[in-house]
Design a protein around this motif. Structure first.
Motif, PDB file in Angstrom:
ATOM      1  N   GLU A  85      51.662 -18.409 113.806  1.00 35.88           N
ATOM      2  CA  GLU A  85      52.945 -18.035 113.226  1.00 35.88           C
ATOM      3  C   GLU A  85      53.878 -17.556 114.335  1.00 35.88           C
ATOM      4  N   LEU A  86      55.154 -17.820 114.152  1.00 31.44           N
ATOM      5  CA  LEU A  86      56.170 -17.324 115.078  1.00 31.44           C
ATOM      6  C   LEU A  86      57.038 -16.300 114.366  1.00 31.44           C
ATOM      7  N   ASN A  87      57.130 -15.104 114.964  1.00 31.26           N
ATOM      8  CA  ASN A  87      57.984 -14.032 114.462  1.00 31.26           C
ATOM      9  C   ASN A  87      59.100 -13.815 115.475  1.00 31.26           C
ATOM     10  N   VAL A  88      60.343 -14.032 115.051  1.00 31.47           N
ATOM     11  CA  VAL A  88      61.486 -13.815 115.925  1.00 31.47           C
ATOM     12  C   VAL A  88      62.210 -12.560 115.474  1.00 31.47           C
ATOM     13  N   GLU A  89      62.351 -11.605 116.387  1.00 32.25           N
ATOM     14  CA  GLU A  89      63.007 -10.332 116.093  1.00 32.25           C
ATOM     15  C   GLU A  89      64.420 -10.331 116.656  1.00 32.25           C
ATOM     16  N   GLY A  90      65.286  -9.536 116.025  1.00 35.41           N
ATOM     17  CA  GLY A  90      66.610  -9.371 116.603  1.00 35.41           C
ATOM     18  C   GLY A  90      67.639  -8.851 115.620  1.00 35.41           C
ATOM     19  N   ASN A  91      68.762  -8.439 116.193  1.00 34.60           N
ATOM     20  CA  ASN A  91      69.912  -8.016 115.400  1.00 34.60           C
ATOM     21  C   ASN A  91      70.604  -9.273 114.875  1.00 34.60           C
ATOM     22  N   PRO A  92      70.830  -9.370 113.563  1.00 32.39           N
ATOM     23  CA  PRO A  92      71.328 -10.620 112.986  1.00 32.39           C
ATOM     24  C   PRO A  92      72.816 -10.877 113.253  1.00 32.39           C
ATOM     25  N   THR A  93      73.144 -11.024 114.525  1.00 33.83           N
ATOM     26  CA  THR A  93      74.491 -11.446 114.895  1.00 33.83           C
ATOM     27  C   THR A  93      74.673 -12.905 114.504  1.00 33.83           C
ATOM     28  N   GLU A  94      75.898 -13.382 114.609  1.00 36.19           N
ATOM     29  CA  GLU A  94      76.159 -14.785 114.273  1.00 36.19           C
ATOM     30  C   GLU A  94      75.335 -15.725 115.158  1.00 36.19           C
ATOM     31  N   LYS A  95      75.249 -15.404 116.451  1.00 37.68           N
ATOM     32  CA  LYS A  95      74.488 -16.241 117.383  1.00 37.68           C
ATOM     33  C   LYS A  95      73.001 -16.222 117.049  1.00 37.68           C
ATOM     34  N   PHE A  96      72.471 -15.044 116.729  1.00 35.88           N
ATOM     35  CA  PHE A  96      71.053 -14.926 116.380  1.00 35.88           C
ATOM     36  C   PHE A  96      70.742 -15.694 115.105  1.00 35.88           C
ATOM     37  N   MET A  97      71.590 -15.557 114.108  1.00 35.71           N
ATOM     38  CA  MET A  97      71.352 -16.253 112.843  1.00 35.71           C
ATOM     39  C   MET A  97      71.369 -17.765 113.031  1.00 35.71           C
ATOM     40  N   LYS A  98      72.279 -18.253 113.849  1.00 39.87           N
ATOM     41  CA  LYS A  98      72.326 -19.688 114.120  1.00 39.87           C
ATOM     42  C   LYS A  98      71.020 -20.155 114.760  1.00 39.87           C
ATOM     43  N   LEU A  99      70.514 -19.342 115.680  1.00 42.81           N
ATOM     44  CA  LEU A  99      69.270 -19.679 116.369  1.00 42.81           C
ATOM     45  C   LEU A  99      68.103 -19.781 115.394  1.00 42.81           C
ATOM     46  N   VAL A 100      67.886 -18.735 114.597  1.00 37.98           N
ATOM     47  CA  VAL A 100      66.697 -18.718 113.738  1.00 37.98           C
ATOM     48  C   VAL A 100      66.802 -19.702 112.580  1.00 37.98           C
ATOM     49  N   LEU A 101      68.012 -19.971 112.103  1.00 37.56           N
ATOM     50  CA  LEU A 101      68.154 -20.966 111.052  1.00 37.56           C
ATOM     51  C   LEU A 101      67.903 -22.369 111.585  1.00 37.56           C
ATOM     52  N   ASP A 102      68.092 -22.533 112.877  1.00 35.16           N
ATOM     53  CA  ASP A 102      67.802 -23.815 113.516  1.00 35.16           C
ATOM     54  C   ASP A 102      66.303 -23.973 113.781  1.00 35.16           C
ATOM     55  N   VAL A 103      65.687 -22.911 114.318  1.00 31.04           N
ATOM     56  CA  VAL A 103      64.271 -22.955 114.686  1.00 31.04           C
ATOM     57  C   VAL A 103      63.357 -22.840 113.466  1.00 31.04           C
ATOM     58  N   LYS A 104      63.778 -22.031 112.488  1.00 33.62           N
ATOM     59  CA  LYS A 104      62.999 -21.783 111.268  1.00 33.62           C
ATOM     60  C   LYS A 104      61.590 -21.270 111.583  1.00 33.62           C
ATOM     61  N   PRO A 105      61.495 -20.075 112.178  1.00 39.38           N
ATOM     62  CA  PRO A 105      60.181 -19.487 112.430  1.00 39.38           C
ATOM     63  C   PRO A 105      59.516 -19.059 111.126  1.00 39.38           C
ATOM     64  N   SER A 106      58.255 -18.704 111.216  1.00 44.50           N
ATOM     65  CA  SER A 106      57.544 -18.235 110.023  1.00 44.50           C
ATOM     66  C   SER A 106      58.176 -16.965 109.472  1.00 44.50           C
ATOM     67  N   GLN A 107      58.623 -16.103 110.381  1.00 44.05           N
ATOM     68  CA  GLN A 107      59.158 -14.799 109.987  1.00 44.05           C
ATOM     69  C   GLN A 107      60.295 -14.394 110.912  1.00 44.05           C
ATOM     70  N   VAL A 108      61.304 -13.775 110.336  1.00 42.92           N
ATOM     71  CA  VAL A 108      62.364 -13.139 111.113  1.00 42.92           C
ATOM     72  C   VAL A 108      62.360 -11.654 110.781  1.00 42.92           C
ATOM     73  N   THR A 109      62.282 -10.835 111.830  1.00 46.68           N
ATOM     74  CA  THR A 109      62.322  -9.384 111.663  1.00 46.68           C
ATOM     75  C   THR A 109      63.680  -8.880 112.129  1.00 46.68           C
ATOM     76  N   LEU A 110      64.418  -8.282 111.218  1.00 49.45           N
ATOM     77  CA  LEU A 110      65.765  -7.806 111.526  1.00 49.45           C
ATOM     78  C   LEU A 110      65.691  -6.402 112.122  1.00 49.45           C
ATOM     79  N   VAL A 111      66.251  -6.270 113.331  1.00 49.22           N
ATOM     80  CA  VAL A 111      66.175  -5.020 114.098  1.00 49.22           C
ATOM     81  C   VAL A 111      67.595  -4.590 114.469  1.00 49.22           C
TER      82      VAL A 111
END
Length: 241
Positions: free
Chosen positions: A66-92
């Motif tokens: 599984e891939l867990n991507v952490e980060g503050n959900p800025t516009e750039k971060f959201m674009k990244l994770v919606l593109d990669v679609k990891p198993s989990q996103v942890t909002l920090v």
């Protein structure tokens, strides 16, 4: 068994310090999974001072767990994770210049903000987690966001345990019970190590996943990466029997 997700940010810092591409974070992700961990965690920051946005794409291509991507959900971060679609996103909620994550979300103040981000993530089939301080009063507001999980910020626990103040676990136990009552699952992370992780799992045996990075890489200098991962797995398994 509690799942172990290995955070690779410190590997990326070591690589970036020389600019040579060594150590190779993609190869470490492959090896860590081969050595038995249940997932990989990465936290790309806006300044890309450790894990870069390119790393996220490269690492996602070799994930067999599984891939867990952490980060503050800025516009750039959201674009990244919606593109990669990891198993989990942890909002920090870390600031742009933060050295490391130092607190969880105020889910009362940011409930609407988090609800919007979580709705977008879940629409793409991504499991969501909110980084939260051990404060029971924030749990109900977190539940209203629709998040799947809460990641308990264990920095204060680590400090208390190191100072032999065993009551440091009490607010975590209280918060964890409320999280379950609100039908969310529990992760934990920050400053966990081989010394304190068994105590945490013993007191909160329903934690599903722990994310460990800084201490695990430090311990690997002496023990080797494979031996260190196996040592964590033994501690996580014993307390769950």
């Amino acid at each position: 068994m509690v799942k172990l997700s290995v955070n690779l940010n410190k590997i990326a810092i070591l690589r970036n310090s020389r600019g040579s591409g060594i150590p190779n974070v993609v190869q470490v992700a492959i090896d860590a999974q081969k050595f038995g961990c249940h997932g990989i965690t990465i936290h790309p920051r806006p300044d890309e001072r450790h894990i870069t946005y390119k790393d996220v794409y490269d690492i996602s291509s070799v994930i067999t767990t599984e891939l867990n991507v952490e980060g503050n959900p800025t516009e750039k971060f959201m674009k990244l994770v919606l593109d990669v679609k990891p198993s989990q996103v942890t909002l920090v909620p870390d600031s742009e210049n933060a050295i490391t994550s130092s607190s969880g979300w105020n889910t009362f103040l940011y409930q609407d903000f988090l609800t919007d981000k979580i709705k977008k993530l879940k629409a793409h089939g991504i499991r969501t987690s909110i980084f939260l301080d051990p404060k029971p009063e924030l749990v109900s507001h977190a539940a209203k966001t629709g998040t799947d999980r809460i990641e308990l910020y264990t920095g204060p626990f680590s400090i208390g345990y190191n100072n032999k103040k065993m009551d440091c676990i009490d607010p975590y136990v209280d918060t964890a019970k409320l999280i379950l009552n609100h039908h969310m699952s529990i992760n934990a992370g920050h400053d966990l190590n081989l010394d304190n992780i068994s105590f945490l799992i013993e007191k909160i045996p329903y934690i599903l996943e722990v994310s460990v990075g800084h201490a695990l890489i430090k311990e690997s200098i002496y023990m080797g990466l494979e031996n260190t991962i196996q040592s964590y797995l033994k501690r996580l398994l014993i307390k769950k029997k």
